[in-house]
Design a protein around this motif. Structure first.
Motif, short mmCIF file in Angstrom:
data_model
loop_
_atom_site.label_atom_id
_atom_site.label_comp_id
_atom_site.label_asym_id
_atom_site.label_seq_id
_atom_site.Cartn_x
_atom_site.Cartn_y
_atom_site.Cartn_z
N VAL A 199 7.68 -0.26 -2.73
CA VAL A 199 7.92 -2.47 -3.23
C VAL A 199 7.31 -2.54 -3.89
CG1 VAL A 199 8.45 -4.56 -2.07
CG2 VAL A 199 9.75 -2.74 -1.36
N GLY A 200 5.80 -2.77 -3.29
CA GLY A 200 4.55 -3.14 -5.05
C GLY A 200 4.89 -2.28 -6.63
N PHE A 201 4.73 -1.10 -5.94
CA PHE A 201 4.70 -0.23 -7.82
C PHE A 201 6.29 -0.34 -8.26
CE2 PHE A 201 3.88 2.79 -10.65
CZ PHE A 201 2.46 3.08 -10.48
N ILE A 202 7.46 -0.78 -7.96
CA ILE A 202 8.57 -0.41 -8.77
C ILE A 202 9.19 -2.14 -8.45
CG2 ILE A 202 11.23 0.54 -8.57
CD1 ILE A 202 8.57 2.53 -10.19
N VAL A 203 9.94 -2.42 -6.97
CA VAL A 203 10.51 -4.01 -7.01
C VAL A 203 9.60 -4.87 -7.46
CG1 VAL A 203 11.78 -5.33 -5.94
CG2 VAL A 203 11.63 -2.77 -4.85
#
Length: 381
Positions: A265-269
């Motif tokens: 979630v943090g890295f991509i979204v």
């Protein structure tokens, strides 16, 4: 004489409101603007509908990103691509800063660090490579100022080293509270902010002639007047901040419902949603053969996150976080940031761009995204 004056009055916008309305009618994508009041009302009426708020907030950010892109292009047309790229990177990173501040206050340090690392990797690979691909599909070969690109890549490499050091020396810190890591991170944060400030003086004042655009831009839509562009930038930035707060409040619960890990979630979204405004501008500029603006946005934004946003979060954590945050990242995030930095350096070395170079950068990003998507929960804890 009256006929000429009448023609001029019909071609010039009468007010800022009429100009914005005309742009809303011209671009079908901006029809999604109605999601902005919808997500604000939905958050008040059904705050527990986290998954629905998650998707509606994403839909609301898309038209805001398009408006922010159009306004930034207009301002860049008056100030030049170097200042325009810096302005877009700064306003675009405001979304990431708001998201990470909310997560920092909640003590979700894994999400904060994943967002920082993800934004650096996304800008260096996805945005940079996407600009090469989109611009290269229309233009056989594009040129850009490699001095500016290498300067931004060098800043990014310096910041990555500053993040690498606390991670490498974490084993030396045997105190229960991690005092060594916290003190080192605080000192590095102050150093990085100072380096970033001096870099702005170097590129915008003392040696600004080295950062002039080299590409030949195509004739596109007539830019807005500078005053209108600035007003739209301010208003849209405020709306992005409001929608981002709603997004932050729903992203964790929605991620659990959808089976996504905090690292993904943090890295991509969050990185993709937070950088939507910058990506819209970078891609449209590359298609218009203004690759200097695209490079300035992509690498400038990554360098700004690493040299300014991350250090600011470390300092702010002493005041709003449950405990001070360090610059110590898990090994996988450090490795991905190093690879992204080296890839951006290699791509920016020659001063020329073709579409297949963008494909290779996007392939590296896809490898990282697939790895994080399949990563078992708790591995990065």
């Amino acid at each position: 004489m009256r006929t000429l004056e009448a023609k001029r009055s019909t071609t010039q916008p009468r007010s800022a409101i009429e100009t914005v309305v005309r742009e809303l009618r011209r671009s079908p994508l901006l029809a999604l603007i109605f999601f902005v009041p919808v997500v604000i009302l939905l958050e008040r009426m059904a705050p527990e509908a986290h998954t629905l708020l998650f998707f509606v907030a994403i839909a609301a950010i898309v038209p805001l990103a398009a408006l922010l892109s159009r306004a930034t292009e207009s301002v860049a047309a008056k100030t030049g691509d170097a200042v325009g790229g810096l302005l877009n990177a700064t306003l675009g990173n405001l979304t990431e800063l708001i998201i990470t501040l909310a997560a920092l206050q909640a003590g979700q340090y894994l999400l904060v660090k994943a967002s920082i690392a993800g934004a650096i990797v996304t800008n260096s690979l996805f945005m940079f490579g996407g600009a090469f691909l989109i611009g290269g599909l229309k233009h056989h070969l594009q040129e850009f100022n490699r001095v500016n690109a290498r300067f931004q890549a060098s800043l990014l490499f310096l910041a990555t080293i500053a993040i690498l050091v606390p991670s490498l020396t974490s084993g030396l810190d045997r105190t229960p509270a991690g005092e060594f890591s916290q003190q080192l991170s605080l000192g590095l944060a102050i150093l990085l902010i100072a380096v970033y400030g001096l870099g702005m003086v170097f590129s915008l004042k003392t040696h600004k002639e080295l950062f002039a655009s080299v590409g030949q831009a195509e004739a596109g839509e007539e830019p807005w007047p500078l005053s209108i562009g600035i007003v739209v930038l301010i208003v849209v930035t405020l709306l992005v901040a409001i929608v981002s707060e709603i997004f932050v409040g729903s992203v964790q619960a929605a991620a659990q419902h959808l089976g996504l890990t905090p690292a993904f979630v943090g890295f991509i979204v969050i990185a993709l949603v937070g950088g939507a405004a910058e990506m819209t501008t970078a891609f449209s500029a590359a298609r218009a053969n203004r690759l200097d603006l695209s490079v300035g946005i992509a690498l400038g934004s990554a360098a700004q996150i690493a040299l300014f946003v991350a250090p600011v979060l470390v300092i702010v954590s002493y005041f709003i976080g449950p405990q001070p945050m360090s610059l110590e990242f898990w090994p996988g995030a450090v490795a991905m940031m190093l690879v992204a930095t080296m890839a951006a350096t290699l791509l920016s070395n020659g001063g020329h761009a073709a579409w297949y170079a963008g494909v290779m950068a996007l392939a590296v990003y896809a490898i990282f995204a697939l790895t994080l998507f399949l990563l078992p929960p708790g591995v990065t804890q």
